[in-house]
Design an enzyme around this catalytic site. Sequence first.
Site, PDB file in Angstrom:
ATOM      1  N   ARG A 216      -1.857   3.055   4.275  1.00 44.85           N
ATOM      2  CA  ARG A 216      -2.559   1.908   3.678  1.00 44.85           C
ATOM      3  C   ARG A 216      -3.837   1.605   4.463  1.00 44.85           C
ATOM      4  O   ARG A 216      -4.892   1.341   3.878  1.00 44.85           O
ATOM      5  CB  ARG A 216      -1.641   0.683   3.658  1.00 44.85           C
ATOM      6  N   PHE A 232       2.339   2.710  -9.309  1.00 45.36           N
ATOM      7  CA  PHE A 232       3.630   2.436  -8.679  1.00 45.36           C
ATOM      8  C   PHE A 232       3.385   1.508  -7.488  1.00 45.36           C
ATOM      9  O   PHE A 232       3.795   1.775  -6.373  1.00 45.36           O
ATOM     10  CB  PHE A 232       4.317   3.732  -8.229  1.00 45.36           C
ATOM     11  N   ASP A 254       2.750  -1.425 -12.084  1.00 45.12           N
ATOM     12  CA  ASP A 254       4.146  -1.217 -11.720  1.00 45.12           C
ATOM     13  C   ASP A 254       5.009  -1.692 -12.881  1.00 45.12           C
ATOM     14  O   ASP A 254       4.567  -2.519 -13.700  1.00 45.12           O
ATOM     15  CB  ASP A 254       4.500  -1.980 -10.439  1.00 45.12           C
ATOM     16  N   SER A 255       6.238  -1.194 -12.944  1.00 49.38           N
ATOM     17  CA  SER A 255       7.136  -1.568 -14.039  1.00 49.38           C
ATOM     18  C   SER A 255       7.970  -2.804 -13.715  1.00 49.38           C
ATOM     19  O   SER A 255       8.673  -3.317 -14.584  1.00 49.38           O
ATOM     20  CB  SER A 255       8.070  -0.403 -14.376  1.00 49.38           C
ATOM     21  N   ASP A 301       1.933   6.772  -5.755  1.00 47.90           N
ATOM     22  CA  ASP A 301       3.059   6.691  -4.815  1.00 47.90           C
ATOM     23  C   ASP A 301       4.342   6.472  -5.607  1.00 47.90           C
ATOM     24  O   ASP A 301       4.953   5.394  -5.555  1.00 47.90           O
ATOM     25  CB  ASP A 301       2.828   5.559  -3.817  1.00 47.90           C
ATOM     26  N   CYS A 341       7.901  11.305  -1.886  1.00 48.18           N
ATOM     27  CA  CYS A 341       8.897  10.911  -0.884  1.00 48.18           C
ATOM     28  C   CYS A 341      10.206  11.669  -1.084  1.00 48.18           C
ATOM     29  O   CYS A 341      11.221  11.327  -0.479  1.00 48.18           O
ATOM     30  CB  CYS A 341       9.144   9.403  -0.931  1.00 48.18           C
TER      31      CYS A 341
END
Length: 398
Positions: A216, A232, A254-255, A301, A341
């Site tokens: 970040r 995301f 984002d969801s 991400d 990830c």
Amino acid sequence: MPSKPAIILKSGRDKSARAKHPWIFSGAIERVSDEIKSGDYGQVLDKQNNFVAWGFYNTDSQIAVRLCSWRAADCDPKQLIKKNLQKAWHQRVNLFDEQTDNCYRLVFAESDHLPGLVVDRYADYLVLQVHSLGMQMMKDYIVDCLRDLMPQLEGVFEKSEPKYLSLEGYKGVSFGVLWGKEPPDLLTVLENNHQYLVDIKNGQKTGLFLDQKSNRRYLAGFARGKRVLNCFSYTGGFGLEAALSGADQVLNIDSSDACLQIGQQQAELVAQNVDFLKADVSKSLDLLAVENKQFDLIILDPPKYAESAKQIKRAARAYKDLNRRAMKLLPLGGYLATFSCSGAVDRKLFGQIVWSASLEAGADFAILEELHQSADHPVLLSFPESRYLKGLFLQRVS
């Protein structure tokens, strides 16, 4: 037979353990002394009864022994745990300035020789994930040690994931206050001298994705004057850092409505020009392309697409489609930071997937930097599985 209870390995199956890999699988074990039960700490010996290591045994787990020490003198598990917690604490204290960073991973499981134990610090609260039976059996003692290390603690909270504990045969309580006060609904912490709001109890993982801390900060250095798309986004960490570093425009997608609401509260406190969109990322990328929208910096991400090797093929297709969509929104000179990830997808394969996506997008990219998890998530040379987060920072060159 050895004079003390022991776990005896089959002939030739001690090589990995002697190389300090912390896992011994059930198929490598010749026999176990009757005195050793699941959750017990015991010595591991080779076929000739020579000492190999100390570890926690579990007959219910595919990982039958999780190793903690390769010193014969470390026969007391409490002394070993206390020593390893102190070592982990001092390593993190040397990484971060208390005045600018008071959230980080204090213990990273096998990488700190405390297998299955994760401890994250959020200001004066600690959040534990205890995903091995041996550490669960020592949990109360671990909390006592952590309280000694941090006298200012207000509370210790457990947030272990039942799906991992079920693999260990553990059916006890794995969520709630272990000591002290219950965390507030939203806790304010500092990362890179910026305020973040954290939902310890209901947020994803332990509250923040601390493994992206250094990324970040790094990507924020490219944000000034840019149009930034954060996909995301969770609570908007990458986007918030970009806005605070001078981005002209930031869109977080984002969801999760709950995550975006926290992000909006953060943005109202410290940043301007930050927007939030509750939507499916892939569909949003397609819609933005139809609208001829472009962004100068895009962050991808996504969640873990592959839990195991069986899911790699499906994950590779998903990563490729996602990156292809994002690449089409970048102008010449634009930047893409893309992550995985999924531990099952290694760095080499991920690079091949992203390259394939660039071919389908009809664009050429240069790698400016290979990104990885933050230093509070150390990677042991003897345990490559601890290197799970990989990322590429790319620039469109044609």
